[in-house]
Design a protein around this motif. Structure first.
Motif, short mmCIF file in Angstrom:
data_model
loop_
_atom_site.label_atom_id
_atom_site.label_comp_id
_atom_site.label_asym_id
_atom_site.label_seq_id
_atom_site.Cartn_x
_atom_site.Cartn_y
_atom_site.Cartn_z
N ASN A 186 0.80 -1.23 0.00
CA ASN A 186 0.00 0.00 0.00
C ASN A 186 0.83 1.28 0.00
OD1 ASN A 186 -2.49 -1.24 -0.11
ND2 ASN A 186 -2.52 -1.54 2.12
N ASN A 187 2.07 1.13 -0.37
CA ASN A 187 2.92 2.30 -0.40
C ASN A 187 3.38 2.54 -1.83
OD1 ASN A 187 4.50 4.39 0.32
ND2 ASN A 187 5.73 3.25 1.83
N MET A 188 3.03 3.72 -2.33
CA MET A 188 3.37 4.02 -3.72
C MET A 188 4.72 4.70 -3.80
SD MET A 188 0.93 6.02 -6.33
CE MET A 188 1.73 6.76 -7.74
N LYS A 189 5.56 4.21 -4.71
CA LYS A 189 6.92 4.75 -4.82
C LYS A 189 7.26 5.03 -6.27
CE LYS A 189 9.07 2.54 -0.87
NZ LYS A 189 9.53 1.22 -0.49
N ILE A 190 8.22 5.92 -6.45
CA ILE A 190 8.71 6.15 -7.81
C ILE A 190 9.90 5.23 -8.06
CG2 ILE A 190 10.18 8.12 -7.11
CD1 ILE A 190 9.24 9.34 -9.90
N ILE A 191 9.87 4.57 -9.23
CA ILE A 191 10.95 3.63 -9.57
C ILE A 191 11.91 4.30 -10.55
CG2 ILE A 191 11.50 1.33 -10.54
CD1 ILE A 191 9.71 1.07 -8.09
N ASN A 192 11.31 5.00 -11.52
CA ASN A 192 12.12 5.61 -12.57
C ASN A 192 11.54 7.00 -12.83
OD1 ASN A 192 13.66 6.05 -14.89
ND2 ASN A 192 13.55 3.89 -15.45
N SER A 193 12.33 8.04 -12.63
CA SER A 193 11.75 9.39 -12.65
C SER A 193 11.18 9.74 -14.02
CB SER A 193 12.78 10.42 -12.21
OG SER A 193 13.90 10.33 -13.01
N ASP A 194 10.25 10.67 -14.03
CA ASP A 194 9.51 11.04 -15.23
C ASP A 194 10.43 11.49 -16.37
OD1 ASP A 194 7.46 10.59 -13.50
OD2 ASP A 194 6.82 12.68 -13.34
N VAL A 195 10.14 10.99 -17.54
CA VAL A 195 10.93 11.38 -18.71
C VAL A 195 10.02 11.71 -19.88
CG1 VAL A 195 12.98 9.98 -18.17
CG2 VAL A 195 11.11 8.95 -19.49
N LEU A 196 10.58 12.44 -20.84
CA LEU A 196 9.96 12.61 -22.15
C LEU A 196 10.86 11.87 -23.13
CD1 LEU A 196 8.11 13.78 -24.34
CD2 LEU A 196 9.50 15.84 -24.29
N GLN A 197 10.36 10.81 -23.72
CA GLN A 197 11.24 9.98 -24.54
C GLN A 197 10.43 9.23 -25.59
OE1 GLN A 197 14.08 8.00 -21.84
NE2 GLN A 197 14.56 6.62 -23.52
N ASN A 198 11.14 8.70 -26.57
CA ASN A 198 10.51 7.81 -27.53
C ASN A 198 9.95 6.60 -26.79
OD1 ASN A 198 10.85 5.22 -29.32
ND2 ASN A 198 10.61 6.92 -30.75
N ILE A 199 8.70 6.27 -27.07
CA ILE A 199 8.01 5.24 -26.29
C ILE A 199 8.72 3.89 -26.40
CG2 ILE A 199 5.83 3.96 -26.04
CD1 ILE A 199 4.41 6.49 -27.17
N ASP A 200 9.07 3.49 -27.62
CA ASP A 200 9.70 2.17 -27.80
C ASP A 200 11.06 2.10 -27.12
OD1 ASP A 200 7.50 1.41 -29.27
OD2 ASP A 200 8.38 1.99 -31.19
N ASP A 201 11.86 3.17 -27.27
CA ASP A 201 13.18 3.18 -26.64
C ASP A 201 13.07 3.05 -25.13
OD1 ASP A 201 14.19 3.56 -29.13
OD2 ASP A 201 14.74 5.67 -28.87
N PHE A 202 12.12 3.77 -24.57
CA PHE A 202 12.00 3.74 -23.11
C PHE A 202 11.55 2.37 -22.62
CE2 PHE A 202 9.79 4.57 -19.03
CZ PHE A 202 10.85 5.13 -18.35
N LYS A 203 10.59 1.79 -23.33
CA LYS A 203 10.10 0.47 -22.93
C LYS A 203 11.22 -0.57 -23.00
CE LYS A 203 5.11 0.67 -23.75
NZ LYS A 203 4.04 0.29 -24.68
N LYS A 204 12.06 -0.47 -24.04
CA LYS A 204 13.18 -1.41 -24.19
C LYS A 204 14.14 -1.30 -23.01
CE LYS A 204 13.24 -1.60 -29.16
NZ LYS A 204 13.77 -0.80 -30.25
N SER A 205 14.24 -0.10 -22.44
CA SER A 205 15.20 0.10 -21.34
C SER A 205 14.68 -0.46 -20.02
CB SER A 205 15.51 1.60 -21.19
OG SER A 205 14.40 2.26 -20.60
#
Lengths: 203, 153
Positions: A133-152
């Motif tokens: 029940n604790n929400m956390k950030i794993i990877n900070s917000d980015v503006l990026q190409n969707i496919d590139d980011f998903k691959k990472s």
């Protein structure tokens, strides 16, 4: 008995306008409505409605929590402006949260990829996690190409592009940051216009 | 895919605009290019008329964007003043929205537009005569076919 804080929560960074009223961490009322390019028209009437239903006045608001983007370039400014105005008028604390965190809060999956379309194959994306029940950030917000980011990303996540925020999760998380000087409150666009870029280069 | 045609009067512009109006879809983007006075705004006026818009359409050079309500909203953009200044992300909400977007001097913001748009270039060849080149790929090819069909009849 300790008097609970009357908290107003605002996010206008997506096609949906989100307003909520919480006493302490308990949600009293909320509005989540589709309004493409329309939030500037609806935000004040929605707010007035919500306050009158709760039988309180604007000056009774003790705290404002606002989504500062990233997201709609036009939309995000509307919520931030209203939050700033109330923070200044009532002289109360304003806290900022990522608009992607608001979006991510709608899901209880272990890992949530919150995504807002930024066109041209890009998106604003933030990876959040739900643990006990604790929400956390794993990877900070980015503006990026969707496919590139998903691959990472090397884990199983749920993609969330739409969903009503769960306020209790946000309010109980460590994702809020306090605004020290209300005049310094600005949206987090994650992108600048070419005009701004040119201006910076000239200076 | 592309097609070329000749316009001899504003009546011909009206005719072309009518074909376009009959083939509009949500999210369509029409880019116009051509010298000052070549008829970009005139074309838009006729397009608006056939969309059932009764407001007066004037060049948005100084406003950058004008919005006209109709069954499909019309977003009329003039990017002329954006040369060497660039794009404002505020346009995204319209260009990538669900209306009809007409962009005069689209080439100044070309890099921010989707790959597929309908490109119309107007070349002045006489007082009222214009040479028109219309290009489009993908979902815009049907419009070019419609134009070719109407002109061959």
């Amino acid at each position: 008995m300790k008097r609970s804080l009357k908290r107003l929560i605002i996010d206008t960074a997506t096609d949906y306008i989100f307003l909520a009223l919480a006493f302490g961490s308990e949600e009293i009322d909320s509005i989540y409505e589709l309004g493409v390019n329309n939030h500037s028209v609806t935000i004040i009437p929605f707010l007035e409605d919500m306050l009158s239903k709760a039988k309180i006045k604007l000056r009774d608001i003790d705290q404002v929590i606002v989504g500062i983007g990233p997201g709609s370039y036009t939309g995000v400014r509307i919520g931030v402006t209203v939050a700033k105005m109330i923070g200044y008028l009532n002289n109360v604390d304003v806290y900022t949260v990522s608009s992607l965190a608001f979006l991510a809060s709608s899901s209880n999956s272990k890992y949530v990829l919150a995504m807002i379309d930024a066109r041209r194959g890009n998106a604003f994306m933030g990876l959040y996690g739900n643990c006990n029940n604790n929400m956390k950030i794993i990877n900070s917000d980015v503006l990026q190409n969707i496919d590139d980011f998903k691959k990472s990303l090397d884990l199983d996540y749920e993609v969330i592009q739409l969903g009503k925020p769960k306020i209790d999760k946000i309010l109980e998380s460590k994702l809020l940051s306090k605004v020290d000087n209300i005049h310094d409150l600005v949206p987090n666009y994650l992108q600048i216009t070419e005009a701004e870029r040119n201006l910076r280069n000239e200076i | 895919m592309e097609t070329k045609l000749k316009i001899k009067s504003v009546e011909d512009t009206n005719f072309l605009a009518k074909i376009l109006a009959d083939n509009l879809f949500e999210g369509i983007i029409i880019g116009l290019t051509g010298d000052l006075g070549s008829g970009k705004t005139t074309f838009t006026k006729y397009l608006a008329k056939h969309m059932g818009i009764t407001d007066i359409i004037s060049s948005p050079t100084f406003m950058l964007l004008k919005i006209y309500e109709s069954k499909l909203p019309l977003y009329h953009i003039d990017a002329y003043r954006l040369e060497d200044i660039g794009y404002d992300y505020e346009f995204d909400e319209y260009i990538y929205g669900r209306g009809v977007t007409v962009i005069e001097w689209y080439q100044y913001i070309d890099m921010m537009l989707p790959k597929e748009i309908l490109k119309i270039s107007l070349k002045v060849t006489g007082i009222e005569e214009r040479e028109v080149r219309i290009e489009g790929e993908g979902r815009y090819e049907a419009i070019i076919e419609a134009i070719d069909n109407r002109y061959s009849n």
